[in-house]
Design a protein around this motif. Structure first.
Motif, PDB file in Angstrom:
ATOM      1  N   ARG A 111      -9.472  85.986 -99.902  1.00  0.00           N
ATOM      2  CA  ARG A 111      -8.924  86.083 -98.539  1.00  0.00           C
ATOM      3  C   ARG A 111     -10.059  86.630 -97.444  1.00  0.00           C
ATOM      4  O   ARG A 111     -10.796  87.703 -98.048  1.00  0.00           O
ATOM      5  N   ALA A 150     -11.365  87.559 -93.900  1.00  0.00           N
ATOM      6  CA  ALA A 150     -11.058  87.347 -92.039  1.00  0.00           C
ATOM      7  C   ALA A 150     -12.837  87.386 -91.607  1.00  0.00           C
ATOM      8  O   ALA A 150     -13.648  88.082 -92.121  1.00  0.00           O
ATOM      9  N   LEU A 151     -11.857  86.260 -90.598  1.00  0.00           N
ATOM     10  CA  LEU A 151     -13.446  85.740 -89.712  1.00  0.00           C
ATOM     11  C   LEU A 151     -12.891  86.732 -88.444  1.00  0.00           C
ATOM     12  O   LEU A 151     -11.611  87.652 -87.907  1.00  0.00           O
ATOM     13  N   ASP A 206      -6.297  85.361 -91.474  1.00  0.00           N
ATOM     14  CA  ASP A 206      -7.334  85.340 -92.800  1.00  0.00           C
ATOM     15  C   ASP A 206      -6.701  84.046 -92.895  1.00  0.00           C
ATOM     16  O   ASP A 206      -6.411  83.417 -93.374  1.00  0.00           O
ATOM     17  N   PRO A 214      -9.668  91.919 -98.689  1.00  0.00           N
ATOM     18  CA  PRO A 214     -10.029  90.761 -97.683  1.00  0.00           C
ATOM     19  C   PRO A 214     -11.476  90.939 -97.982  1.00  0.00           C
ATOM     20  O   PRO A 214     -11.525  92.904 -98.801  1.00  0.00           O
ATOM     21  N   LEU A 263     -14.510  90.639 -95.560  1.00  0.00           N
ATOM     22  CA  LEU A 263     -14.429  90.894 -94.085  1.00  0.00           C
ATOM     23  C   LEU A 263     -15.598  90.597 -93.691  1.00  0.00           C
ATOM     24  O   LEU A 263     -17.045  91.506 -93.830  1.00  0.00           O
TER      25      LEU A 263
END
Lengths: 361, 98
Positions: free
Chosen positions: B3, B5-6, B19, B88, B90
């Motif tokens: 995963r 996260a943007l 995500d 995630p 990040l």
């Protein structure tokens, strides 16, 4: 009582009386902060009221510092408020920051964030940082010698146009309330010396997912300001550092050769001149109103989608008020587009002067 | 499944919500995650890492499991929780709104 005495003795400088500055000012005044400095050069606009809850409809057109001071005194008549109706700059930042114990960064652009950070580090003042964009926010406390500074976290700003501002990308009106309240909490904790301040930690908030994430951040030994061998010993030209020529207010960023009035655009349309219209607003703005024949590429997507445009054709670029399109024109010129012009005043000007039936927002 | 996260402006650019999930074969490192991310979303090339050097851009940082991985070697394996998709990876960008 001792805590309340400390709050009353505290001197806090609030830089920006906008989205973040609104909850900050309200809660700090209500908490009984004794001395509050407020720096802002702007006036209250209708479009501010969705998130800048310190100001009200009758304040539209009033200086933000004046409006803020009046509302805060109504909450706490004992508070000593110093207003600085000026743009904080390298020329005045040290003198503005020096008298205060704590600085709270409620600014809205990269040059000012680096300026505030640098002034705080040079003067040894804690800087309570908060920033927002659309549905996300960040909070931290940059305390000189106790933890990293803003430059340790982000050594350089993004190139102009790559990360849109709130004015360009929009922001959930409640978001500055959440982030500003956390900044106010950190300020009160620092003043009272209680709890664990957010030093060396960055809090990330996502309103859509409704989650908070906390990550550790450390001092950068290579930081030019607070690292092992600092090279920055005084304030610099932050607009040059950030690659921008000025604030995001419309007007004057481009020489006249690269600007065009709405009247001229209309006349050329009526003549049937052959040119393309590029709209660099966001899709939700496009839904409200648009110019006939215009093509939408939001400013944030422009660097990655420039190849979709034909550099050999004349290009007229507009946004809502002319600031984003000025950046777009700058980006396009840097990429080799020669025949490109910014529509002065944007679609708002078009709605005022050319097509009064067009919705304004 | 990884995963990622943007930051919101890159989610907009990539036209994704929430995500991003990626399947990665072989070692799960920052380099393999970013390579896979850019392969899936070519419009992100140059926004997180420099086009040419592939170094992290100075206004972006990488975190996982609360730790700052921004200055770690891109070939160091990521924490197991990231490799398993329970935590995630990040990607955090500078933002200036206020």
């Amino acid at each position: 009582m001792e805590g309340q005495r400390r709050l009353k003795a505290a001197k806090v400088l609030l830089i920006g009386a906008g989205g973040l500055g609104s909850p900050l000012g309200l809660y700090l005044a209500a908490a009984g902060i004794g001395h509050l400095g407020i720096v802002d050069f702007d006036v209250v606009e209708f479009s501010n009221l969705q998130r800048q809850v310190l100001h009200t409809t009758p304040d539209v057109g009033r200086r933000k510092t004046e409006s803020a001071a009046a509302h805060l005194r109504a909450i706490n008549p004992e508070i000593q408020i110093a207003t600085y109706d000026t743009r904080i700059s390298s020329a005045n930042a040290m003198e503005l920051v020096r008298p205060y114990d704590i600085v709270i960064d409620g600014t809205d652009n990269f040059p000012t964030r680096y300026l505030v950070n640098d002034a705080c580090v040079l003067l040894g003042k804690p800087n309570i940082y908060g920033s927002i964009y659309r549905f996300e926010g960040q909070v931290s406390v940059f305390a000189p010698s106790a933890g990293p500074c803003y430059r340790c976290l982000f050594a350089e700003p993004p190139p102009p146009g790559m990360v849109p501002s709130c004015a360009e990308g929009g922001v959930l009106g409640i978001l500055p309330g959440v982030i500003g309240c956390m900044q106010a909490t950190e300020a009160v904790k620092l003043i009272l010396g209680i709890g664990e301040p957010l030093i060396g930690r960055l809090l990330l908030y996502d309103a859509l997912e409704m989650n908070f994430r906390e990550v550790k951040i450390q001092r950068d030994p290579q930081c030019p300001l607070c690292g092992e061998r600092p090279t920055l010993h005084e304030l610099i030209d932050y607009e040059q550092f950030c690659g921008v020529r000025g604030q995001e207010a419309p007007g004057a960023p481009l020489e006249s050769d690269f600007e065009i009035s709405v009247e001229e655009v209309k006349a050329r349309m009526d003549r049937g001149d052959d040119f393309d219209i590029l709209d660099v607003r966001n899709p939700e703005e496009w839904q409200i109103c648009r110019l006939e024949g215009a093509r939408l590429i939001p400013l944030g997507e422009l660097p990655a989608r420039m190849q979709e445009l034909d550099p050999s054709r004349e290009l007229v670029v507009h946004c809502k008020g002319g600031a984003r399109s000025a950046k777009a024109v700058e980006l396009l010129r840097q990429a080799g587009f020669v025949n490109v012009k910014n529509v002065r005043g944007g679609i708002s000007e078009w709605a005022s002067k050319i097509d009064p039936s067009m919705p304004k927002y | 499944m990884i995963r990622v996260a943007l930051p919101v402006h890159l989610r907009t650019l990539a036209r994704v919500n929430g995500d991003v999930t990626l399947d990665i074969e072989g070692a799960v490192t920052q380099r393999s995650v970013l390579d896979a991310l850019e392969a899936r979303y070519p419009m992100l090339r140059g926004t997180i890492r420099d086009h040419v050097t592939l170094k992290r851009r100075a206004f972006i940082r990488f975190f996982a499991c609360e730790q700052d991985l921004s200055n770690e070697s891109p070939d160091t394996p990521l924490p197991e929780a990231v490799a398993k998709g329970t935590e995630p990876y990040l990607i955090v960008g500078a933002m200036a709104g206020g």
